[in-house]
Design a protein around this motif. Structure first.
Motif, PDB file in Angstrom:
ATOM      1  N   ALA A 194      18.690  18.159 -15.334  1.00  0.00           N
ATOM      2  CA  ALA A 194      19.844  18.668 -16.076  1.00  0.00           C
ATOM      3  C   ALA A 194      20.406  19.914 -15.395  1.00  0.00           C
ATOM      4  O   ALA A 194      21.628  20.092 -15.298  1.00  0.00           O
ATOM      5  CB  ALA A 194      19.454  18.974 -17.520  1.00  0.00           C
ATOM      6  N   ALA A 195      19.523  20.778 -14.897  1.00  0.00           N
ATOM      7  CA  ALA A 195      19.983  21.987 -14.208  1.00  0.00           C
ATOM      8  C   ALA A 195      20.715  21.623 -12.922  1.00  0.00           C
ATOM      9  O   ALA A 195      21.758  22.220 -12.597  1.00  0.00           O
ATOM     10  CB  ALA A 195      18.796  22.895 -13.903  1.00  0.00           C
ATOM     11  N   ASN A 196      20.206  20.652 -12.186  1.00  0.00           N
ATOM     12  CA  ASN A 196      20.884  20.208 -10.964  1.00  0.00           C
ATOM     13  C   ASN A 196      22.225  19.562 -11.294  1.00  0.00           C
ATOM     14  O   ASN A 196      23.194  19.696 -10.538  1.00  0.00           O
ATOM     15  CB  ASN A 196      20.008  19.236 -10.181  1.00  0.00           C
ATOM     16  CG  ASN A 196      18.857  19.935  -9.481  1.00  0.00           C
ATOM     17  OD1 ASN A 196      18.926  21.125  -9.213  1.00  0.00           O
ATOM     18  ND2 ASN A 196      17.796  19.187  -9.204  1.00  0.00           N
ATOM     19  N   GLY A 197      22.294  18.854 -12.416  1.00  0.00           N
ATOM     20  CA  GLY A 197      23.562  18.272 -12.842  1.00  0.00           C
ATOM     21  C   GLY A 197      24.592  19.349 -13.165  1.00  0.00           C
ATOM     22  O   GLY A 197      25.759  19.229 -12.811  1.00  0.00           O
ATOM     23  N   LYS A 198      24.145  20.417 -13.839  1.00  0.00           N
ATOM     24  CA  LYS A 198      25.051  21.530 -14.139  1.00  0.00           C
ATOM     25  C   LYS A 198      25.559  22.176 -12.855  1.00  0.00           C
ATOM     26  O   LYS A 198      26.737  22.517 -12.741  1.00  0.00           O
ATOM     27  CB  LYS A 198      24.342  22.581 -14.985  1.00  0.00           C
ATOM     28  CG  LYS A 198      24.111  22.193 -16.417  1.00  0.00           C
ATOM     29  CD  LYS A 198      23.429  23.353 -17.131  1.00  0.00           C
ATOM     30  CE  LYS A 198      22.913  22.962 -18.481  1.00  0.00           C
ATOM     31  NZ  LYS A 198      22.208  24.077 -19.145  1.00  0.00           N
ATOM     32  N   LYS A 199      24.657  22.369 -11.896  1.00  0.00           N
ATOM     33  CA  LYS A 199      25.064  22.958 -10.616  1.00  0.00           C
ATOM     34  C   LYS A 199      26.078  22.064  -9.911  1.00  0.00           C
ATOM     35  O   LYS A 199      27.068  22.550  -9.347  1.00  0.00           O
ATOM     36  CB  LYS A 199      23.854  23.150  -9.707  1.00  0.00           C
ATOM     37  CG  LYS A 199      22.933  24.243 -10.117  1.00  0.00           C
ATOM     38  CD  LYS A 199      21.750  24.315  -9.161  1.00  0.00           C
ATOM     39  CE  LYS A 199      20.611  25.092  -9.757  1.00  0.00           C
ATOM     40  NZ  LYS A 199      19.409  25.021  -8.923  1.00  0.00           N
ATOM     41  N   ILE A 246      27.666  14.647 -13.960  1.00  0.00           N
ATOM     42  CA  ILE A 246      27.650  14.406 -15.413  1.00  0.00           C
ATOM     43  C   ILE A 246      26.515  13.465 -15.790  1.00  0.00           C
ATOM     44  O   ILE A 246      25.812  13.686 -16.789  1.00  0.00           O
ATOM     45  CB  ILE A 246      29.017  13.860 -15.874  1.00  0.00           C
ATOM     46  CG1 ILE A 246      30.076  14.960 -15.761  1.00  0.00           C
ATOM     47  CG2 ILE A 246      28.952  13.330 -17.294  1.00  0.00           C
ATOM     48  CD1 ILE A 246      31.494  14.479 -15.964  1.00  0.00           C
ATOM     49  N   ILE A 247      26.302  12.427 -14.992  1.00  0.00           N
ATOM     50  CA  ILE A 247      25.198  11.491 -15.263  1.00  0.00           C
ATOM     51  C   ILE A 247      23.858  12.202 -15.141  1.00  0.00           C
ATOM     52  O   ILE A 247      22.956  12.013 -15.978  1.00  0.00           O
ATOM     53  CB  ILE A 247      25.290  10.277 -14.324  1.00  0.00           C
ATOM     54  CG1 ILE A 247      26.510   9.424 -14.691  1.00  0.00           C
ATOM     55  CG2 ILE A 247      24.015   9.443 -14.383  1.00  0.00           C
ATOM     56  CD1 ILE A 247      26.807   8.320 -13.705  1.00  0.00           C
ATOM     57  N   MET A 248      23.704  13.023 -14.094  1.00  0.00           N
ATOM     58  CA  MET A 248      22.449  13.766 -13.928  1.00  0.00           C
ATOM     59  C   MET A 248      22.205  14.696 -15.113  1.00  0.00           C
ATOM     60  O   MET A 248      21.074  14.790 -15.609  1.00  0.00           O
ATOM     61  CB  MET A 248      22.488  14.585 -12.633  1.00  0.00           C
ATOM     62  CG  MET A 248      22.335  13.778 -11.382  1.00  0.00           C
ATOM     63  SD  MET A 248      22.556  14.761  -9.886  1.00  0.00           S
ATOM     64  CE  MET A 248      21.303  15.996 -10.049  1.00  0.00           C
ATOM     65  N   PHE A 249      23.247  15.382 -15.557  1.00  0.00           N
ATOM     66  CA  PHE A 249      23.104  16.289 -16.692  1.00  0.00           C
ATOM     67  C   PHE A 249      22.733  15.518 -17.958  1.00  0.00           C
ATOM     68  O   PHE A 249      21.856  15.939 -18.716  1.00  0.00           O
ATOM     69  CB  PHE A 249      24.398  17.077 -16.902  1.00  0.00           C
ATOM     70  CG  PHE A 249      24.362  17.984 -18.082  1.00  0.00           C
ATOM     71  CD1 PHE A 249      23.511  19.082 -18.103  1.00  0.00           C
ATOM     72  CD2 PHE A 249      25.156  17.750 -19.181  1.00  0.00           C
ATOM     73  CE1 PHE A 249      23.472  19.939 -19.192  1.00  0.00           C
ATOM     74  CE2 PHE A 249      25.124  18.588 -20.275  1.00  0.00           C
ATOM     75  CZ  PHE A 249      24.275  19.687 -20.292  1.00  0.00           C
ATOM     76  N   ALA A 250      23.382  14.382 -18.179  1.00  0.00           N
ATOM     77  CA  ALA A 250      23.101  13.596 -19.385  1.00  0.00           C
ATOM     78  C   ALA A 250      21.675  13.038 -19.376  1.00  0.00           C
ATOM     79  O   ALA A 250      20.956  13.142 -20.369  1.00  0.00           O
ATOM     80  CB  ALA A 250      24.113  12.459 -19.512  1.00  0.00           C
ATOM     81  N   VAL A 251      21.271  12.471 -18.252  1.00  0.00           N
ATOM     82  CA  VAL A 251      19.923  11.893 -18.168  1.00  0.00           C
ATOM     83  C   VAL A 251      18.871  12.997 -18.275  1.00  0.00           C
ATOM     84  O   VAL A 251      17.859  12.849 -18.964  1.00  0.00           O
ATOM     85  CB  VAL A 251      19.762  11.093 -16.856  1.00  0.00           C
ATOM     86  CG1 VAL A 251      18.316  10.710 -16.616  1.00  0.00           C
ATOM     87  CG2 VAL A 251      20.635   9.853 -16.891  1.00  0.00           C
ATOM     88  N   GLY A 252      19.104  14.122 -17.606  1.00  0.00           N
ATOM     89  CA  GLY A 252      18.137  15.221 -17.672  1.00  0.00           C
ATOM     90  C   GLY A 252      18.055  15.847 -19.044  1.00  0.00           C
ATOM     91  O   GLY A 252      16.995  16.317 -19.459  1.00  0.00           O
ATOM     92  N   SER A 253      19.155  15.849 -19.779  1.00  0.00           N
ATOM     93  CA  SER A 253      19.142  16.425 -21.133  1.00  0.00           C
ATOM     94  C   SER A 253      18.443  15.505 -22.121  1.00  0.00           C
ATOM     95  O   SER A 253      17.807  15.980 -23.061  1.00  0.00           O
ATOM     96  CB  SER A 253      20.566  16.681 -21.614  1.00  0.00           C
ATOM     97  OG  SER A 253      21.180  17.658 -20.821  1.00  0.00           O
TER      98      SER A 253
END
Length: 96
Positions: free
Chosen positions: A62-67, A47-54
């Motif tokens: 963000a794509a890695n966070g979604k995965k 979730i943190i990766m997705f938020a920071v990447g977005s």
């Protein structure tokens, strides 16, 4: 009820020694507890990766966070599914 559900081998009951049963129960409890803890931490990281990447200009993060979120949810389902199946089967067998 199908005859193989109640007892697949007639006049034979499978028993586990109490010493071994306690050890397996403890080990299984620890394994599931640690597994759930790791999955929750992985979900938080995803979730943190997705938020920071977005919010950045880093769509790959963000794509890695979604995965990571998807794999974590799938792993949690695979971790919990055997327990649900086992409890369902045993509750149906004991009710019959």
């Amino acid at each position: 009820m199908h005859p193989t559900q109640a007892n697949p081998i007639p006049d034979y009951e499978v028993t586990v020694p109490s010493e071994v049963e306690g050890l397996f129960s403890t080990a299984l409890g620890w394994a599931v507890g640690i597994g759930i803890t790791v999955l929750v931490l992985a979900l938080i990281v995803g979730i943190i990766m997705f938020a920071v990447g977005s919010l950045n200009t880093r769509p790959d993060m963000a794509a890695n966070g979604k995965k990571t979120i998807g794999v974590t949810i799938l792993a949690a389902a695979l971790l919990g599914l055997p327990s649900v199946i086992i409890f369902t089967v045993f509750s149906e067998m004991s009710a019959s």
